[in-house]
Design an enzyme around this catalytic site. Structure first.
Site, PDB file in Angstrom:
ATOM      1  CG  ASP A  61      -2.027  -1.135   1.411  1.00 14.29           C
ATOM      2  OD1 ASP A  61      -2.012  -1.921   0.345  1.00 14.29           O
ATOM      3  OD2 ASP A  61      -2.907  -0.759   1.885  1.00 14.29           O
ATOM      4  CG  HIS A 112      -4.544   2.779  -0.458  1.00 11.20           C
ATOM      5  ND1 HIS A 112      -5.273   1.698   0.050  1.00 11.20           N
ATOM      6  CD2 HIS A 112      -3.579   3.265   0.268  1.00 11.20           C
ATOM      7  CE1 HIS A 112      -4.905   1.905   1.645  1.00 11.20           C
ATOM      8  NE2 HIS A 112      -3.794   2.521   1.501  1.00 11.20           N
ATOM      9  CG  HIS A 116      -3.753   7.053   2.942  1.00 13.34           C
ATOM     10  ND1 HIS A 116      -3.925   7.019   4.008  1.00 13.34           N
ATOM     11  CD2 HIS A 116      -3.366   5.852   2.365  1.00 13.34           C
ATOM     12  CE1 HIS A 116      -3.492   5.752   4.593  1.00 13.34           C
ATOM     13  NE2 HIS A 116      -3.325   4.937   3.502  1.00 13.34           N
ATOM     14  CG  HIS A 212       2.500   0.071   4.321  1.00  9.93           C
ATOM     15  ND1 HIS A 212       1.986  -0.713   5.369  1.00  9.93           N
ATOM     16  CD2 HIS A 212       1.318   1.133   4.097  1.00  9.93           C
ATOM     17  CE1 HIS A 212       0.880  -0.611   5.760  1.00  9.93           C
ATOM     18  NE2 HIS A 212       0.260   0.511   5.165  1.00  9.93           N
TER      19      HIS A 212
END
Ligand SMILES: [Zn+2]
Length: 250
Positions: A61, A112, A116, A212
């Site tokens: 991510d 995503h 965010h 990540h």
């Protein structure tokens, strides 16, 4: 299970008012759990992991990130492993070349959001803007539609999942996380990954591993600990089958 524990823990010793208060807290606790627990399905179904204990989906991510993504792509290519990348739209706009590199290597590119945010607390209009913006950025970079979506922090409510599905996307959560959303050394990431894989194998399910390669604050986050941990994981577990989340999407 967790909600039951929470309710029991909050049960007052006496008093109807206190009981009512506890019931309210238990309901609030259930809603928070449904919004934030990665595996909760109360607010709508999400793709996590099937009953295939020897499979692992590596999911990355918060990229693309010039400080880590290219190196990670090399590590995955060396092991001939396919992974899934959930990208932040505003980074996609800044580095569409990296997005094309990810896709050209055969990996899955997912949405995503644009910036965010915690979607569980946003208006439907804002949720839609975030999802549409990120898909548009990815589609501009790749020329193909986006199939998978992951909510930032896993935070959702029914409207978030509904909007994602209306856009033709499958919401994806995870069942193991390695706490590497900030710079973290490889050893602790690897330990969390290994414990998670072993626990999932014992309960007979695949591992959907949250990692990540970027940081939500901006491009350039140091994630070499993550890259190194992945490199070691691929060496230590030759018997695992590493798959993309599309392998689990029937
Ligand atoms: Zn994120």
């Amino acid at each position: 299970m967790r909600t039951g524990t929470l309710a029991a823990g909050l049960m007052p010793t006496a008093g109807v008012a206190a009981l009512a208060g506890a019931a309210g807290l238990a309901i609030a606790g259930t809603l928070v759990w449904a919004a934030l627990s990665p595996e909760a399905q109360l607010f709508g179904s999400t793709l996590i992991a099937p009953r295939r204990p020897d499979e692992v989906a590596l999911t990355f991510d918060d990229g693309p990130n010039p400080a880590a993504t290219p190196r990670l792509l090399e590590v995955l290519a060396r092991a001939n492993v396919r992974a899934t990348f959930f990208l932040i739209g505003e980074f996609v706009r800044q580095r569409p070349d990296l997005v094309r590199q990810i896709a050209a290597a055969g990996h899955i590119v997912g949405n995503h959001t644009m910036t965010h945010p915690w979607l569980a607390w946003q208006s439907e209009r804002r949720v839609r803007e975030e999802l549409v913006g990120a898909s548009a950025a990815i589609e501009d970079a790749l020329g193909q539609p986006v199939r998978y979506f992951r909510a930032p922090h896993g935070a959702r409510r029914p409207a978030v999942l509904r909007i994602a599905r209306e856009m033709g996307m499958v919401p994806v959560q995870w069942n193991v996380m390695c706490m590497d959303w900030k710079e973290t050394e490889a050893g602790s990431i690897l330990r969390r990954a290994e414990l998670g894989v072993e626990r999932n194998r014992a309960r007979g399910v695949a591992t959907n591993l949250l990692l990540h390669d970027g940081g939500e604050q901006g491009l350039g986050a140091s994630r070499m600990g993550t890259v190194e941990a992945v490199e070691q994981l691929l060496v230590y577990y030759p018997d695992l089958r590493f798959v993309g989340v599309d392998d689990w999407d029937d």
